[in-house]
Design an enzyme around this catalytic site. Structure first.
Site, PDB file in Angstrom:
ATOM      1  CG  ASP A   1       0.961   0.751 -10.255  1.00  0.00           C
ATOM      2  OD1 ASP A   1       1.167   0.696  -9.009  1.00  0.00           O
ATOM      3  OD2 ASP A   1      -0.215   1.201 -10.650  1.00  0.00           O
ATOM      4  CB  SER A   2      -0.445  -3.347  -8.844  1.00  0.00           C
ATOM      5  OG  SER A   2      -0.992  -2.061  -8.563  1.00  0.00           O
TER       6      SER A   2
ATOM      7  CB  CYS B   1       3.494  -0.374  -7.181  1.00  0.00           C
ATOM      8  SG  CYS B   1       2.390  -1.159  -6.095  1.00  0.00           S
TER       9      CYS B   1
ATOM     10  CD  GLU C   1      -8.563   1.050 -10.718  1.00  0.00           C
ATOM     11  OE1 GLU C   1      -9.065   0.518 -11.666  1.00  0.00           O
ATOM     12  OE2 GLU C   1      -7.279   0.967 -10.525  1.00  0.00           O
TER      13      GLU C   1
ATOM     14  CB  CYS D   1      -1.781   4.479  -2.127  1.00  0.00           C
ATOM     15  SG  CYS D   1      -2.684   3.418  -3.269  1.00  0.00           S
TER      16      CYS D   1
ATOM     17  CG  HIS E   1      -5.303   4.150  -7.123  1.00  0.00           C
ATOM     18  ND1 HIS E   1      -4.253   3.115  -7.347  1.00  0.00           N
ATOM     19  CD2 HIS E   1      -6.209   3.674  -8.009  1.00  0.00           C
ATOM     20  CE1 HIS E   1      -4.634   2.356  -8.224  1.00  0.00           C
ATOM     21  NE2 HIS E   1      -5.795   2.576  -8.698  1.00  0.00           N
TER      22      HIS E   1
HETATM   23  N1  DGL Z   1      -0.456   0.568  -6.636  1.00  0.00           N
HETATM   24  C1  DGL Z   1      -0.835   0.366  -5.576  1.00  0.00           C
HETATM   25  C2  DGL Z   1       0.055   1.125  -4.260  1.00  0.00           C
HETATM   26  O1  DGL Z   1       0.474   2.220  -4.572  1.00  0.00           O
HETATM   27  C3  DGL Z   1      -2.393   0.518  -5.394  1.00  0.00           C
HETATM   28  C4  DGL Z   1      -3.030  -0.300  -6.121  1.00  0.00           C
HETATM   29  C5  DGL Z   1      -3.167  -1.749  -5.583  1.00  0.00           C
HETATM   30  O2  DGL Z   1      -3.364  -2.348  -4.379  1.00  0.00           O
HETATM   31  O3  DGL Z   1      -2.245  -3.002  -6.397  1.00  0.00           O
HETATM   32  O4  DGL Z   1       0.114   0.712  -3.318  1.00  0.00           O
END
Ligand code: DGL
Length: 265
Positions: A10-11, A73, A151, A183, A185
């Protein structure tokens, strides 16, 4: 049978919601999780940049000997799934196809999709849903402020409620009957999102669906881990291990005792 770990990336730390779904569904599988905390967020970045970062992470995971890769992600799945599939000798699973399938199963034809600016601009969920269900109507909404709220741990803060009301109004007005949490989160905002959309709207969590898709792919490729075998979970980030550990514990609890730092790029 194959005891090699599954690579998940993931990011940043949001992908731990997908990792948690995988731990729960496939408790006998070992995993290596890579969170690109040095370069998060991916949401506002260009498709080319997200693709480049994702390919670097793929190469790192392959060097760890993973037997399959999960792109946790959504933004990375939207921009880089095909590039990673083309470059990878092992199966690559993204979160969008499983999420789209679950949305179709859980809706009568009016689906809302929320995600980062990049995911929504890519139209990847809309395409995935319309390809399988051409008569469905898809209503999309970018919610870029949700990631920083999560976050901060503001899952039920008045500011979060205000922002959610603003973002979700068009979807409520469109009378969607299912809402894809597109997403990593957003599953942490589930109670808030459910309250905002009303009890009749089904929330679709791509993470759970992705774990199911992964299970199928492992079985189809004959690379399932030994049932009852011991599993281990390794966490690696590109920066700021301490923050990953403290915020990440909210996502997956005590399993996250520590993480290694591997700067990429
Ligand atoms: N992991 C990203 C997503 O699911 C969310 C956080 C980011 O913008 O990197 O799109």
């Amino acid at each position: 049978m194959n005891a090699a770990p599954i690579g998940i990336f993931d990011s940043g730390l949001g992908g731990l919601t997908v990792a948690r779904a995988i731990f729960e569904r496939l408790p006998h599988e070992s995993t290596v999780y890579f969170g690109d905390t040095a370069r998060v967020p991916y949401g506002p970045k260009s498709p080319e940049t997200v693709r480049r970062y994702s390919l670097e992470i793929l190469q790192w995971l392959l060097a760890q000997g993973v037997k399959a890769v999960v792109i946790a992600c959504n933004t990375s799945t939207a921009h880089a799934l095909q590039a990673l599939r083309d470059a990878s000798p092992v199966p690559v699973v993204g979160v969008i196809e499983p999420g789209a399938r679950a949305a179709i199963a859980g809706s009568h034809g009016r689906v809302g999709v929320i995600g980062t600016a990049g995911t929504i601009a890519s139209g990847a969920y809309r395409r995935a849903i319309e390809a399988r269900a051409p008569d469905f109507e898809v209503f999309q909404q970018a919610c870029p402020l949700f990631v920083p709220l999560v976050e901060e741990g503001w899952f039920d803060h008045p500011a979060a409620r205000l922002i959610a009301a603003e973002y979700l109004r068009p979807l409520r007005e469109a009378a969607v009957d299912a809402l894809v949490l597109g997403c990593t989160h957003y599953p942490l905002l589930k109670p808030l999102l459910q309250a905002e959309m009303g009890p009749d709207v089904r929330l679709i969590d791509s993470g759970e669906e992705t774990a199911r898709a992964l299970e199928e792919i492992l079985a189809r490729n004959g690379i399932t881990g030994a049932a009852g075998g011991a599993s281990s979970h390794r966490f690696v980030v590109s920066d700021d291990e301490a923050r990953f550990r403290s915020v990440g514990a909210r996502f997956i609890g005590e399993r996250l005792s520590g993480a290694e730092v591997v700067p990429l790029g």
